[in-house]
Design a protein around this motif. Sequence first.
Motif, PDB file in Angstrom:
ATOM      1  N   ARG B  28     -37.382  29.655  43.925  1.00 31.44           N
ATOM      2  CA  ARG B  28     -38.692  30.280  43.810  1.00 31.44           C
ATOM      3  C   ARG B  28     -38.552  31.479  42.868  1.00 31.44           C
ATOM      4  O   ARG B  28     -37.477  32.084  42.827  1.00 31.44           O
ATOM      5  N   ARG B  30     -40.669  35.092  41.612  1.00 35.69           N
ATOM      6  CA  ARG B  30     -41.821  35.962  41.781  1.00 35.69           C
ATOM      7  C   ARG B  30     -41.655  37.112  40.785  1.00 35.69           C
ATOM      8  O   ARG B  30     -40.569  37.691  40.682  1.00 35.69           O
ATOM      9  N   SER B  36     -38.187  40.343  37.842  1.00 35.85           N
ATOM     10  CA  SER B  36     -38.323  39.009  38.442  1.00 35.85           C
ATOM     11  C   SER B  36     -37.404  38.903  39.656  1.00 35.85           C
ATOM     12  O   SER B  36     -36.237  39.302  39.597  1.00 35.85           O
ATOM     13  N   PHE B  37     -37.971  38.328  40.727  1.00 41.13           N
ATOM     14  CA  PHE B  37     -37.175  38.057  41.928  1.00 41.13           C
ATOM     15  C   PHE B  37     -36.936  36.556  41.985  1.00 41.13           C
ATOM     16  O   PHE B  37     -37.868  35.785  42.204  1.00 41.13           O
ATOM     17  N   MET B  39     -35.252  33.495  43.814  1.00 42.56           N
ATOM     18  CA  MET B  39     -34.597  33.059  45.041  1.00 42.56           C
ATOM     19  C   MET B  39     -33.630  31.946  44.652  1.00 42.56           C
ATOM     20  O   MET B  39     -34.036  30.889  44.157  1.00 42.56           O
ATOM     21  N   GLN B  48     -31.623  36.529  47.195  1.00 42.56           N
ATOM     22  CA  GLN B  48     -32.483  37.094  46.153  1.00 42.56           C
ATOM     23  C   GLN B  48     -31.655  37.619  44.986  1.00 42.56           C
ATOM     24  O   GLN B  48     -30.708  38.387  45.178  1.00 42.56           O
ATOM     25  N   VAL B  50     -32.215  39.708  41.477  1.00 42.23           N
ATOM     26  CA  VAL B  50     -33.199  40.534  40.761  1.00 42.23           C
ATOM     27  C   VAL B  50     -32.842  40.558  39.279  1.00 42.23           C
ATOM     28  O   VAL B  50     -31.715  40.866  38.904  1.00 42.23           O
ATOM     29  N   ALA B  75     -34.926  42.492  51.380  1.00 45.97           N
ATOM     30  CA  ALA B  75     -34.554  41.177  50.842  1.00 45.97           C
ATOM     31  C   ALA B  75     -34.085  40.259  51.971  1.00 45.97           C
ATOM     32  O   ALA B  75     -33.617  40.721  53.010  1.00 45.97           O
ATOM     33  N   LEU B  76     -34.216  38.958  51.747  1.00 42.48           N
ATOM     34  CA  LEU B  76     -33.725  37.948  52.686  1.00 42.48           C
ATOM     35  C   LEU B  76     -32.238  38.186  52.965  1.00 42.48           C
ATOM     36  O   LEU B  76     -31.445  38.289  52.036  1.00 42.48           O
ATOM     37  N   GLU B  80     -29.216  41.789  47.967  1.00 42.56           N
ATOM     38  CA  GLU B  80     -29.657  41.072  46.758  1.00 42.56           C
ATOM     39  C   GLU B  80     -28.590  41.223  45.686  1.00 42.56           C
ATOM     40  O   GLU B  80     -27.721  42.098  45.763  1.00 42.56           O
TER      41      GLU B  80
END
Lengths: 434, 434
Positions: B28, B30, B36-37, B39, B48, B50, B75-76, B80
């Motif tokens: 993904r 975003r 921009s992130f 995944m 994640q 970055v 972050a998940l 990250e």
Amino acid sequence: MRVLAKELAAVAASKSVEKVEMKGWVHRVRELGGVSFVMLRDRSGIAQVVVEGKADLTLETVISAVGVAAENPKALGGAELRAEKVEVIAAAAPDLPYPVNQDPDKIGLDVILDNRPLSVRNPKIRAIFKIQSTIIDAFSSYLRSQDFTEMKTSKLISGGTEGGTGLFEVEYFDTKVYLAQSPQFYKQTMVASGLERVFEVAPAYRAEKHDTPRHLNEYVSLDVEMGFIESERDLIELEKGILTHVFAQVAEKNAEELALWNAAVPTAKQVADAPIVGHDRAIELAAEEAALQKQGGKKAFEINPEVERLICSWSMREHGTDLVFINEFPRRHRPFYTYPLDAARTMSFDAIFRGLEITTGGRRHNVYAELLEVLPKFGLKAEDLSDYLSVFKYGCPPHGGFAIGCERITQKILGLPNVKEASLFPRDRKRVRP
Amino acid sequence: MRVLAKELAAVAASKSVEKVEMKGWVHRVRELGGVSFVMLRDRSGIAQVVVEGKADLTLETVISAVGVAAENPKALGGAELRAEKVEVIAAAAPDLPYPVNQDPDKIGLDVILDNRPLSVRNPKIRAIFKIQSTIIDAFSSYLRSQDFTEMKTSKLISGGTEGGTGLFEVEYFDTKVYLAQSPQFYKQTMVASGLERVFEVAPAYRAEKHDTPRHLNEYVSLDVEMGFIESERDLIELEKGILTHVFAQVAEKNAEELALWNAAVPTAKQVADAPIVGHDRAIELAAEEAALQKQGGKKAFEINPEVERLICSWSMREHGTDLVFINEFPRRHRPFYTYPLDAARTMSFDAIFRGLEITTGGRRHNVYAELLEVLPKFGLKAEDLSDYLSVFKYGCPPHGGFAIGCERITQKILGLPNVKEASLFPRDRKRVRP
């Protein structure tokens, strides 16, 4: 309390006078001076049961014997059961059509396979499959320790993965499907799924008409596939890890079974020392080895069974190991999905163990555009491979894999002349039963 | 050094400023305020990454990202990767035909299965097969701990084992063979060989035209057979041991995968408390349960899917477990080789788990003379079963076994509506690809 054959000596040594029960098959009976010596076979081995008078038991009858465990240095394993009561659990008919208690070396292969339900009762034959069980376990447990996931994929496919020849056809409702030759595409799919590392233990089928000591039409394939590799050398490293663990586990768990066949597994050092030889150089070395062995020494055109034998003989002499990896096979000798090293050669390999190829593998194409280019050269059309190609169209890392033939590695560990001996219920062109 | 998604938090916590590499699939993207992130999905999970500016990466592209691991509570996983360099390893085409990063609950089953090479990339779908891998391992390792030997038997047989119906036909050179419905006879042969305790993990085939949420035409059968038992109750004890270990292993190794499905395995106590209910009584209890649930309560004639659902509902209420063993099936409902309890009933059982039969098993006939008597009642002839009968003619102990449907137990652990979801590449009447 039931005592197994292998436990009897320890029970006898404990000098317990408590009665124990043994259960098993009558393997052999000998009568001597008013006493019967019944060799009782159970899942753990064979033990001597002493019975007063004539035993009157047919071979292969299943019995229960109750008595006292006693030490006896002359008995197998150093102990025996002095039976006070013997009961028949299931009688065997007296016309035994196969001599279970005879060394199978003296019996023809067809007789052994035709009578498999009985021949597999022979401890030496049973030992083959005890070892095979350990091989499967060690293969799987090593890969799990390296973060691999086990998968189970369909054996019914709508087309061939290796070009369409050599497939068995299956009537599938109103259509026809084929028995899978390998989980090749499924392995690659699962690597690309993000699992990265997968393995499968499953049957594989080859509808080839050969009848040789090295081929089966149905065999157990120990399949591996791994993402993010650079070349076939990463796969060879992985296979060395697997083989080291497999051989160590067989040595540890199956010492008795190996002894029955007078066999030994390679040492960890022998696996580590296995040389990697390029395809062309392997053919040269085999010719030199043949000359040395005064067998002519004409160069072969490809890696054939004779080259496999000679390269292991060379390696044993030069490197002290009869495990050899041959890599860089020519492109024309490998399937379309094999990754090229250069215009002529591929990132592929075979493992040759004690004179027999037990593994074929290599890095695979992972770039969609390159695959599209390669397909027509192999007479393949993209539209026939749309499921397969979708894996690469949407992001697949560099990857590769290989398969170890389970029956072949079993055969070579034990030195069996024919691979069919390492298959419980082998299938060849003429054999579809038992 | 490559760092996996699940390792990132630990690396970040160590405050190392050394650069690390992550590799995986773009799950993904975003974009937010010039950053921009991404995944990133790998075999261990999602993390994640970055990236400064616009990432310009299509979904499912395989990338390498090099940077510094940093803690980030938002972050998940709490960390990250702050990427300094992102490289494309394998680009994915932008026309992704299946939405890999969407919850499969919102997508139709046919779409999921038609696009299996892509749908299996979804973490929730992948979780099904991570759990299945654990189930197979736990099944095997428990049995090995109980002195069972793993075997691999042919899937190509010359006749049916359960009466001859429901078999897929295979063109085998100049003859026809069939795909095995189960390793039934081979399991019994190997018990009688003296191995006593065997298991097999292998595909099984049923050429039945049903298309229901509980049937597959090809499935993975977890098969067991054991010698020297008294009745089906010994087998139920063994299955309880297996299930306890399987559930414990899934709970231990697959906590994340279970969480994705909001699923839990039964406790050891729930397995231990599973009641054993006679066939006729089970039908009565189901009728009572139906009445209680105000569904009529008419007595069924046999154990059908509705009875399976109701008996588990009863058991949950009465015993706090939705695992139930039903035993003593009528003779007419069981194959010829099932051992009789009396004139009407057999020493057989089913295991019903969360409303679905996951196991069928029982003690088998082991006495040759009794088998000969039984065969004609089932329309079978001794001369057609000579290989099979030789096992019993020459000494076979009392024994029995069962099989657990691998896809069914996977389905029920996760609460999947359809068993096809628990098969990587399911085969049904219409589905033979991918």
